[in-house]
Each structure stands twice: as structure tokens, then as C-alpha cells.
Design a protein around this motif. Structure first.
Motif, PDB file in Angstrom:
ATOM      1  N   GLN A 174      -0.962  78.558  81.865  1.00 27.11           N
ATOM      2  CA  GLN A 174      -1.022  77.228  81.292  1.00 27.11           C
ATOM      3  C   GLN A 174       0.214  76.940  80.430  1.00 27.11           C
ATOM      4  N   CYS A 175       0.666  77.940  79.673  1.00 34.23           N
ATOM      5  CA  CYS A 175       1.868  77.763  78.848  1.00 34.23           C
ATOM      6  C   CYS A 175       3.085  77.511  79.735  1.00 34.23           C
ATOM      7  N   THR A 176       3.186  78.252  80.823  1.00 32.31           N
ATOM      8  CA  THR A 176       4.300  78.052  81.756  1.00 32.31           C
ATOM      9  C   THR A 176       4.231  76.663  82.375  1.00 32.31           C
ATOM     10  N   ALA A 177       3.040  76.232  82.755  1.00 35.16           N
ATOM     11  CA  ALA A 177       2.871  74.896  83.338  1.00 35.16           C
ATOM     12  C   ALA A 177       3.268  73.809  82.342  1.00 35.16           C
ATOM     13  N   ILE A 178       2.896  73.979  81.084  1.00 33.23           N
ATOM     14  CA  ILE A 178       3.271  73.002  80.055  1.00 33.23           C
ATOM     15  C   ILE A 178       4.779  72.982  79.865  1.00 33.23           C
ATOM     16  N   THR A 179       5.382  74.157  79.795  1.00 26.11           N
ATOM     17  CA  THR A 179       6.840  74.231  79.633  1.00 26.11           C
ATOM     18  C   THR A 179       7.539  73.560  80.808  1.00 26.11           C
ATOM     19  N   ASN A 180       7.086  73.842  82.014  1.00 25.99           N
ATOM     20  CA  ASN A 180       7.681  73.220  83.207  1.00 25.99           C
ATOM     21  C   ASN A 180       7.507  71.698  83.176  1.00 25.99           C
ATOM     22  N   ALA A 181       6.340  71.241  82.774  1.00 24.02           N
ATOM     23  CA  ALA A 181       6.097  69.805  82.707  1.00 24.02           C
ATOM     24  C   ALA A 181       6.981  69.156  81.638  1.00 24.02           C
ATOM     25  N   LYS A 182       7.135  69.817  80.501  1.00 22.42           N
ATOM     26  CA  LYS A 182       8.018  69.294  79.449  1.00 22.42           C
ATOM     27  C   LYS A 182       9.452  69.198  79.955  1.00 22.42           C
ATOM     28  N   ASN A 183       9.903  70.233  80.670  1.00 19.64           N
ATOM     29  CA  ASN A 183      11.253  70.210  81.237  1.00 19.64           C
ATOM     30  C   ASN A 183      11.381  69.082  82.254  1.00 19.64           C
ATOM     31  N   GLY A 184      10.342  68.871  83.036  1.00 20.80           N
ATOM     32  CA  GLY A 184      10.340  67.784  84.009  1.00 20.80           C
ATOM     33  C   GLY A 184      10.430  66.428  83.332  1.00 20.80           C
ATOM     34  N   GLU A 208       5.639  87.460  76.002  1.00 17.90           N
ATOM     35  CA  GLU A 208       5.637  88.050  77.344  1.00 17.90           C
ATOM     36  C   GLU A 208       4.256  88.012  77.961  1.00 17.90           C
ATOM     37  N   TYR A 209       3.256  88.146  77.130  1.00 21.30           N
ATOM     38  CA  TYR A 209       1.891  88.080  77.642  1.00 21.30           C
ATOM     39  C   TYR A 209       1.016  87.367  76.628  1.00 21.30           C
ATOM     40  N   ASN A 210       0.220  86.465  77.117  1.00 22.20           N
ATOM     41  CA  ASN A 210      -0.850  85.866  76.324  1.00 22.20           C
ATOM     42  C   ASN A 210      -1.959  85.483  77.295  1.00 22.20           C
ATOM     43  N   ASP A 211      -3.095  85.169  76.773  1.00 21.67           N
ATOM     44  CA  ASP A 211      -4.257  84.878  77.622  1.00 21.67           C
ATOM     45  C   ASP A 211      -4.075  83.617  78.461  1.00 21.67           C
ATOM     46  N   PHE A 212      -3.123  82.791  78.099  1.00 18.11           N
ATOM     47  CA  PHE A 212      -2.938  81.518  78.787  1.00 18.11           C
ATOM     48  C   PHE A 212      -1.508  81.360  79.278  1.00 18.11           C
ATOM     49  N   GLU A 229      -5.198  69.764  69.261  1.00 17.47           N
ATOM     50  CA  GLU A 229      -4.314  70.282  68.215  1.00 17.47           C
ATOM     51  C   GLU A 229      -4.279  71.811  68.234  1.00 17.47           C
ATOM     52  N   ILE A 230      -5.436  72.431  68.420  1.00 22.18           N
ATOM     53  CA  ILE A 230      -5.489  73.889  68.521  1.00 22.18           C
ATOM     54  C   ILE A 230      -4.656  74.355  69.713  1.00 22.18           C
ATOM     55  N   GLY A 231      -4.802  73.658  70.838  1.00 15.75           N
ATOM     56  CA  GLY A 231      -4.041  74.009  72.031  1.00 15.75           C
ATOM     57  C   GLY A 231      -2.545  73.872  71.809  1.00 15.75           C
ATOM     58  N   LYS A 232      -2.128  72.810  71.149  1.00 15.95           N
ATOM     59  CA  LYS A 232      -0.702  72.610  70.868  1.00 15.95           C
ATOM     60  C   LYS A 232      -0.175  73.708  69.962  1.00 15.95           C
ATOM     61  N   LEU A 233      -0.941  74.032  68.926  1.00 21.66           N
ATOM     62  CA  LEU A 233      -0.519  75.099  68.015  1.00 21.66           C
ATOM     63  C   LEU A 233      -0.429  76.440  68.742  1.00 21.66           C
ATOM     64  N   TYR A 234      -1.412  76.728  69.585  1.00 26.11           N
ATOM     65  CA  TYR A 234      -1.402  77.968  70.357  1.00 26.11           C
ATOM     66  C   TYR A 234      -0.161  78.007  71.246  1.00 26.11           C
ATOM     67  N   TYR A 235       0.099  76.908  71.935  1.00 27.49           N
ATOM     68  CA  TYR A 235       1.261  76.838  72.815  1.00 27.49           C
ATOM     69  C   TYR A 235       2.543  77.099  72.031  1.00 27.49           C
ATOM     70  N   GLU A 236       2.698  76.434  70.900  1.00 27.52           N
ATOM     71  CA  GLU A 236       3.918  76.604  70.106  1.00 27.52           C
ATOM     72  C   GLU A 236       4.070  78.050  69.625  1.00 27.52           C
ATOM     73  N   GLN A 237       2.987  78.700  69.301  1.00 24.30           N
ATOM     74  CA  GLN A 237       3.055  80.072  68.800  1.00 24.30           C
ATOM     75  C   GLN A 237       3.302  81.099  69.902  1.00 24.30           C
ATOM     76  N   PHE A 238       2.773  80.861  71.090  1.00 21.91           N
ATOM     77  CA  PHE A 238       2.790  81.900  72.121  1.00 21.91           C
ATOM     78  C   PHE A 238       3.533  81.526  73.391  1.00 21.91           C
ATOM     79  N   LYS A 239       4.225  80.392  73.428  1.00 24.25           N
ATOM     80  CA  LYS A 239       4.878  79.943  74.652  1.00 24.25           C
ATOM     81  C   LYS A 239       5.933  80.922  75.152  1.00 24.25           C
ATOM     82  N   GLU A 240       6.549  81.668  74.270  1.00 24.69           N
ATOM     83  CA  GLU A 240       7.597  82.588  74.675  1.00 24.69           C
ATOM     84  C   GLU A 240       7.140  84.046  74.682  1.00 24.69           C
TER      85      GLU A 240
END
Length: 92
Positions: A68-78, A61-65, A48-59
Motif C-alpha cells: 500500500q505504501c508503494t502504491a501511494i508513493t507511485n500514485a503521488k509520483n504520477g 525496507e519492511y512494514n506491514d503495508f 489521518e492515522i494512515g497518513k501518519l503511518y505512511y509518512e513514518q514507514f514509507k521508506e
């Protein structure tokens, strides 16, 4: 009769040992079950923490992950593309 008394005492002692071992094993099984429950709670909350982090920082320009955020976005698009293909095959 002394022999039979010793045999009886031995059987009683062994029976007690077996009962104690069974009690210990049951307690260990219960504790392991509790550990498993705690680990599941932790896993759920980490996700849940990971999902919240992803939703907050997926867009961002820079974040610590970012990787991983790009990989999740690509997988979601796939997943969306594959689901669209399934709908096309079904004629939906």
C-alpha cells in the motif's frame, strides 16, 4: 350523537398516532445524523492515522503495508508528473 363522538374520538386517536409517528421519524432522523457525524469523525481519524503511518514507514525496507505504501508513493509520483504536464501545456 354517539356516532359523531366515535368519529371524533377516532380522528383524535389517528391524529395522535400520526403525531407520534412523526415524532419517532424526527428522532430517528436526528439519531441517523448523529451516527453519520460519528462515522465522519472516525473516517477522518482513520485517514489521518494512515497518513501518519505512511509518512513514518514509507521508506522502511519492511512494514506491514509495504504494498500500500508503494502504491501511494507511485500514485503521488504520477500526480506530480501529470501536474507537470499541465504546467507545460499552460506554459507555466
Amino acid at each position: 350523537m354517539d356516532f359523531f363522538e366515535r368519529v371524533g374520538e377516532t380522528i383524535t386517536a389517528k391524529g395522535k398516532d400520526v403525531a407520534d409517528k412523526a415524532k419517532d421519524l424526527a428522532e430517528i432522523a436526528s439519531l441517523r445524523s448523529q451516527i453519520s457525524t460519528c462515522e465522519e469523525v472516525m473516517k477522518k481519524n482513520y485517514l489521518e492515522i494512515g497518513k501518519l503511518y505512511y509518512e513514518q514507514f514509507k521508506e522502511a525496507e519492511y512494514n506491514d503495508f509495504i504494498e500500500q505504501c508503494t502504491a501511494i508513493t507511485n500514485a503521488k509520483n504520477g500526480v506530480e508528473a501529470l501536474e507537470e504536464k499541465i504546467r507545460e501545456i499552460k506554459g507555466v
